[in-house]
Design an enzyme around this catalytic site. Structure first.
Site, PDB file in Angstrom:
ATOM      1  N   GLN A   1      50.504   9.178 -21.410  1.00 49.74           N
ATOM      2  CA  GLN A   1      49.050   8.984 -21.724  1.00 49.74           C
ATOM      3  C   GLN A   1      48.739   7.679 -22.671  1.00 49.74           C
ATOM      4  O   GLN A   1      47.664   7.446 -22.561  1.00 49.74           O
ATOM      5  CB  GLN A   1      48.697  10.411 -22.612  1.00 49.74           C
ATOM      6  CG  GLN A   1      49.065  11.475 -22.275  1.00 49.74           C
ATOM      7  CD  GLN A   1      49.086  12.695 -23.107  1.00 49.74           C
ATOM      8  OE1 GLN A   1      48.124  13.159 -23.897  1.00 49.74           O
ATOM      9  NE2 GLN A   1      50.244  13.073 -23.810  1.00 49.74           N
ATOM     10  N   ASN A   2      49.627   6.902 -22.790  1.00 47.53           N
ATOM     11  CA  ASN A   2      49.469   5.645 -23.570  1.00 47.53           C
ATOM     12  C   ASN A   2      49.094   4.625 -22.664  1.00 47.53           C
ATOM     13  O   ASN A   2      49.390   4.422 -21.368  1.00 47.53           O
ATOM     14  CB  ASN A   2      50.917   5.179 -24.322  1.00 47.53           C
ATOM     15  CG  ASN A   2      51.402   6.316 -25.162  1.00 47.53           C
ATOM     16  OD1 ASN A   2      50.608   7.268 -25.584  1.00 47.53           O
ATOM     17  ND2 ASN A   2      52.653   6.332 -25.566  1.00 47.53           N
TER      18      ASN A   2
ATOM     19  N   ASP B   1      49.357   1.501 -23.714  1.00 49.24           N
ATOM     20  CA  ASP B   1      50.274   0.265 -24.158  1.00 49.24           C
ATOM     21  C   ASP B   1      51.025  -0.129 -23.022  1.00 49.24           C
ATOM     22  O   ASP B   1      51.358   0.686 -22.068  1.00 49.24           O
ATOM     23  CB  ASP B   1      50.668   0.457 -25.495  1.00 49.24           C
ATOM     24  CG  ASP B   1      51.789   1.332 -25.645  1.00 49.24           C
ATOM     25  OD1 ASP B   1      51.713   2.419 -26.473  1.00 49.24           O
ATOM     26  OD2 ASP B   1      52.555   1.610 -24.733  1.00 49.24           O
TER      27      ASP B   1
ATOM     28  N   HIS C   1      46.287   7.695 -18.114  1.00 50.01           N
ATOM     29  CA  HIS C   1      45.058   7.266 -18.725  1.00 50.01           C
ATOM     30  C   HIS C   1      45.008   5.898 -18.449  1.00 50.01           C
ATOM     31  O   HIS C   1      44.267   5.421 -19.433  1.00 50.01           O
ATOM     32  CB  HIS C   1      45.162   7.924 -20.251  1.00 50.01           C
ATOM     33  CG  HIS C   1      44.969   9.296 -20.236  1.00 50.01           C
ATOM     34  ND1 HIS C   1      45.550  10.021 -21.391  1.00 50.01           N
ATOM     35  CD2 HIS C   1      44.756  10.471 -19.249  1.00 50.01           C
ATOM     36  CE1 HIS C   1      45.276  11.250 -21.328  1.00 50.01           C
ATOM     37  NE2 HIS C   1      45.021  11.474 -20.062  1.00 50.01           N
TER      38      HIS C   1
ATOM     39  N   CYS D   1      36.368  -3.329 -12.348  1.00 52.30           N
ATOM     40  CA  CYS D   1      34.853  -3.545 -11.998  1.00 52.30           C
ATOM     41  C   CYS D   1      34.188  -2.043 -11.782  1.00 52.30           C
ATOM     42  O   CYS D   1      34.600  -1.372 -11.029  1.00 52.30           O
ATOM     43  CB  CYS D   1      34.552  -4.347 -10.990  1.00 52.30           C
ATOM     44  SG  CYS D   1      32.741  -4.464 -10.536  1.00 52.30           S
TER      45      CYS D   1
HETATM   46  C1  LIG Z   1      39.537  16.126 -26.968  1.00 50.34           C
HETATM   47  C2  LIG Z   1      40.018  17.293 -25.781  1.00 50.34           C
HETATM   48  C3  LIG Z   1      39.753  18.657 -26.172  1.00 50.34           C
HETATM   49  N1  LIG Z   1      39.187  16.800 -24.691  1.00 50.34           N
HETATM   50  C4  LIG Z   1      39.889  17.024 -23.681  1.00 50.34           C
HETATM   51  O1  LIG Z   1      40.926  17.319 -23.616  1.00 50.34           O
HETATM   52  C5  LIG Z   1      38.883  16.344 -22.447  1.00 50.34           C
HETATM   53  C6  LIG Z   1      38.049  17.432 -21.974  1.00 50.34           C
HETATM   54  C7  LIG Z   1      38.578  18.573 -21.308  1.00 50.34           C
HETATM   55  C8  LIG Z   1      39.181  18.720 -19.951  1.00 50.34           C
HETATM   56  N2  LIG Z   1      39.744  19.833 -19.938  1.00 50.34           N
HETATM   57  C9  LIG Z   1      39.614  20.605 -21.009  1.00 50.34           C
HETATM   58  C10 LIG Z   1      40.212  21.989 -21.276  1.00 50.34           C
HETATM   59  C11 LIG Z   1      39.970  22.207 -22.480  1.00 50.34           C
HETATM   60  C12 LIG Z   1      39.153  21.501 -23.550  1.00 50.34           C
HETATM   61  C13 LIG Z   1      38.784  20.366 -23.112  1.00 50.34           C
HETATM   62  C14 LIG Z   1      38.882  19.680 -21.972  1.00 50.34           C
HETATM   63  N3  LIG Z   1      39.694  15.959 -21.505  1.00 50.34           N
HETATM   64  C15 LIG Z   1      39.163  14.934 -20.654  1.00 50.34           C
HETATM   65  O2  LIG Z   1      38.130  14.484 -20.738  1.00 50.34           O
HETATM   66  C16 LIG Z   1      40.186  14.295 -19.469  1.00 50.34           C
HETATM   67  C17 LIG Z   1      40.453  12.737 -19.805  1.00 50.34           C
HETATM   68  C18 LIG Z   1      41.152  12.776 -20.814  1.00 50.34           C
HETATM   69  C19 LIG Z   1      41.713  11.345 -21.177  1.00 50.34           C
HETATM   70  C20 LIG Z   1      40.937  10.381 -22.071  1.00 50.34           C
HETATM   71  N4  LIG Z   1      41.512   9.297 -22.464  1.00 50.34           N
HETATM   72  C21 LIG Z   1      42.718   9.089 -23.403  1.00 50.34           C
HETATM   73  N5  LIG Z   1      43.044   7.978 -23.355  1.00 50.34           N
HETATM   74  C22 LIG Z   1      42.429   6.698 -22.843  1.00 50.34           C
HETATM   75  C23 LIG Z   1      41.471   5.917 -23.672  1.00 50.34           C
HETATM   76  C24 LIG Z   1      42.278   5.437 -24.902  1.00 50.34           C
HETATM   77  O3  LIG Z   1      43.311   5.498 -25.382  1.00 50.34           O
HETATM   78  O4  LIG Z   1      41.254   4.721 -25.744  1.00 50.34           O
HETATM   79  S1  LIG Z   1      43.291  10.285 -24.182  1.00 50.34           S
HETATM   80  C25 LIG Z   1      43.935  10.005 -25.691  1.00 50.34           C
HETATM   81  O5  LIG Z   1      44.116  10.699 -26.474  1.00 50.34           O
HETATM   82  C26 LIG Z   1      45.148  11.759 -26.498  1.00 50.34           C
HETATM   83  C27 LIG Z   1      45.768  11.390 -27.630  1.00 50.34           C
HETATM   84  O6  LIG Z   1      47.017  12.162 -27.881  1.00 50.34           O
HETATM   85  P1  LIG Z   1      48.362  11.923 -28.296  1.00 50.34           P
HETATM   86  O7  LIG Z   1      48.882  10.729 -27.557  1.00 50.34           O
HETATM   87  O8  LIG Z   1      49.369  12.962 -28.335  1.00 50.34           O
HETATM   88  O9  LIG Z   1      48.163  11.331 -29.736  1.00 50.34           O
HETATM   89  P2  LIG Z   1      48.177  12.074 -30.994  1.00 50.34           P
HETATM   90  O10 LIG Z   1      47.742  10.966 -32.046  1.00 50.34           O
HETATM   91  O11 LIG Z   1      47.046  13.277 -31.048  1.00 50.34           O
HETATM   92  O12 LIG Z   1      49.349  12.735 -31.656  1.00 50.34           O
HETATM   93  C28 LIG Z   1      50.617  11.888 -31.724  1.00 50.34           C
HETATM   94  C29 LIG Z   1      51.698  13.023 -31.821  1.00 50.34           C
HETATM   95  O13 LIG Z   1      52.787  12.133 -32.073  1.00 50.34           O
HETATM   96  C30 LIG Z   1      53.532  12.743 -33.211  1.00 50.34           C
HETATM   97  N6  LIG Z   1      54.201  11.526 -33.695  1.00 50.34           N
HETATM   98  C31 LIG Z   1      53.739  10.660 -34.553  1.00 50.34           C
HETATM   99  N7  LIG Z   1      54.733   9.646 -35.078  1.00 50.34           N
HETATM  100  C32 LIG Z   1      55.707  10.130 -34.410  1.00 50.34           C
HETATM  101  C33 LIG Z   1      56.971   9.551 -34.227  1.00 50.34           C
HETATM  102  N8  LIG Z   1      57.384   8.401 -34.952  1.00 50.34           N
HETATM  103  N9  LIG Z   1      58.026  10.126 -33.555  1.00 50.34           N
HETATM  104  C34 LIG Z   1      57.759  11.185 -32.605  1.00 50.34           C
HETATM  105  N10 LIG Z   1      56.388  11.967 -32.709  1.00 50.34           N
HETATM  106  C35 LIG Z   1      55.320  11.330 -33.528  1.00 50.34           C
HETATM  107  C36 LIG Z   1      52.633  13.571 -34.200  1.00 50.34           C
HETATM  108  O14 LIG Z   1      53.206  14.312 -34.893  1.00 50.34           O
HETATM  109  C37 LIG Z   1      51.623  13.893 -33.010  1.00 50.34           C
HETATM  110  O15 LIG Z   1      51.953  15.308 -32.810  1.00 50.34           O
HETATM  111  C38 LIG Z   1      45.982  10.906 -25.458  1.00 50.34           C
HETATM  112  O16 LIG Z   1      45.854  11.589 -24.306  1.00 50.34           O
HETATM  113  C39 LIG Z   1      45.404   9.363 -25.332  1.00 50.34           C
HETATM  114  O17 LIG Z   1      45.635   8.740 -24.055  1.00 50.34           O
HETATM  115  N11 LIG Z   1      39.256  14.159 -18.536  1.00 50.34           N
HETATM  116  C40 LIG Z   1      38.891  15.250 -17.429  1.00 50.34           C
HETATM  117  O18 LIG Z   1      39.093  16.447 -18.106  1.00 50.34           O
HETATM  118  O19 LIG Z   1      38.172  14.952 -16.625  1.00 50.34           O
HETATM  119  C41 LIG Z   1      37.709  15.982 -15.806  1.00 50.34           C
HETATM  120  C42 LIG Z   1      39.045  16.712 -14.801  1.00 50.34           C
HETATM  121  C43 LIG Z   1      40.195  16.710 -15.106  1.00 50.34           C
HETATM  122  C44 LIG Z   1      40.935  17.115 -14.326  1.00 50.34           C
HETATM  123  C45 LIG Z   1      40.997  17.811 -13.316  1.00 50.34           C
HETATM  124  C46 LIG Z   1      39.610  18.218 -13.157  1.00 50.34           C
HETATM  125  C47 LIG Z   1      38.440  17.295 -13.783  1.00 50.34           C
END
Ligand SMILES: CC(C)NC(=O)[C@H](Cc1c[nH]c2ccccc12)NC(=O)[C@H](CCCC/N=C(/NCCC(=O)O)S[C@H]1O[C@H](COP(=O)(O)OP(=O)(O)OC[C@H]2O[C@@H](n3cnc4c(N)ncnc43)[C@H](O)[C@@H]2O)[C@@H](O)[C@H]1O)NC(=O)OCc1ccccc1
Length: 229
Positions: free
Chosen positions: A91-92, A94, A109, A117
């Protein structure tokens, strides 16, 4: 535990945390200073292209100051060991998996180091800043070049190949993700329904932790090499 024949790995921001890339949940991370809907939606780009470009230009520039960590390197080693039968989906946005040595990375992602474009779909590698007023080299329209990342409400990349590979795997491993964003957060349920064993490697239980057959909690740089070796 029989040796899996094919492994499907999903990674999130947590695998890059120890490299210095803030996660989405970090209290002082990029997301703590902005609202998702102000920087990571197509509407935001139409409303405030300068703000959106500045947000992604800063994150892209930030990649110059970080490097891959032992978790990225361990997955590259796993890729070599499972030649062709490892699927690595991130999902990253980077490029640390590639800098850690992985060659077959599926960026569902998108990628910060690519630009597209919005009008004609022309794509290119992107090292420096995208300037708002610059013209697309292919269609000459201005203001249409954007980071090649998937914004909220946009369809993630490669979903067909991802679900095909997921269903063909016999082990699903989720690393460093909170399970908050869909469709990625739904992969574990999909794997379970297909009778695939599921393992979570994360700092703390994720939102979907209860769904996994096994969960190991700790830092990725410790858990992933231990899993691979
Ligand atoms: C907020 C959420 C509820 N909203 C969504 O999910 C939405 C809407 C939605 C769709 N379906 C649903 C169903 C239910 C509810 C909502 C939805 N989804 C969308 O809009 C998606 C598009 C989503 C993508 C958006 N773009 C990103 N990124 C790119 C940009 C950018 O980066 O700027 S999302 C972005 O946020 C997410 C962040 O999550 P994580 O990577 O998990 O990071 P986070 O900080 O949350 O957690 C880090 C974890 O690591 C752990 N950790 C920390 N340090 C360490 C460490 N040292 N070692 C190990 N673990 C560690 C922590 O404990 C923690 O648990 C990633 O996906 C990331 O890519 N598109 C879509 O649905 O299109 C239509 C569709 C799709 C399919 C089929 C038909 C139609």
């Amino acid at each position: 535990m029989p040796l899996p024949r094919s492994i499907f790995v999903l990674t999130g921001a947590g695998i890059s945390a120890e490299s210095g890339v803030e996660t989405f949940r970090d209290t002082n991370g990029p997301w703590s200073k902005v609202r998702l809907e102000d920087v990571a939606t197509p509407e935001a780009f139409r409303r405030d292209p300068d703000g959106v470009q500045a947000f992604y230009n800063a994150r892209r520039e930030g990649l110059r100051r970080v490097s891959a960590n032992p978790a990225h390197e361990a997955l590259a080693k796993l890729e070599r060991a499972f030649a062709g039968t490892l699927t690595l989906v991130t999902q990253n946005i980077d490029d640390l998996h590639e800098r850690g040595g992985s060659s077959a990375v599926i960026h569902m992602h998108g990628e910060l180091k690519k630009a597209i474009c919005a009008a004609c779909g022309f794509r290119r590698a992107q090292d420096g800043d995208i300037r708002v007023e610059e013209a697309c080299p292919a269609c000459s329209r201005t203001g249409t070049m954007r980071p090649d990342v998937v914004w909220f409400g946009e369809m993630p990349h490669h979903l067909d190949a991802i679900f095909e590979r997921l269903e063909a795997a016999d082990l699903f491993v989720s690393i460093g993700t909170s399970g908050a964003v869909y469709p990625a957060a739904g992969f574990v349920a999909h794997a379970k329904n297909a009778g695939i064993r599921t393992l979570e490697l994360n700092l703390e239980p994720s939102d979907g932790s209860w769904q996994f057959d096994e969960a190991r909690h700790g830092t990725a740089s410790r858990l992933v090499p231990a899993f691979v070796d």
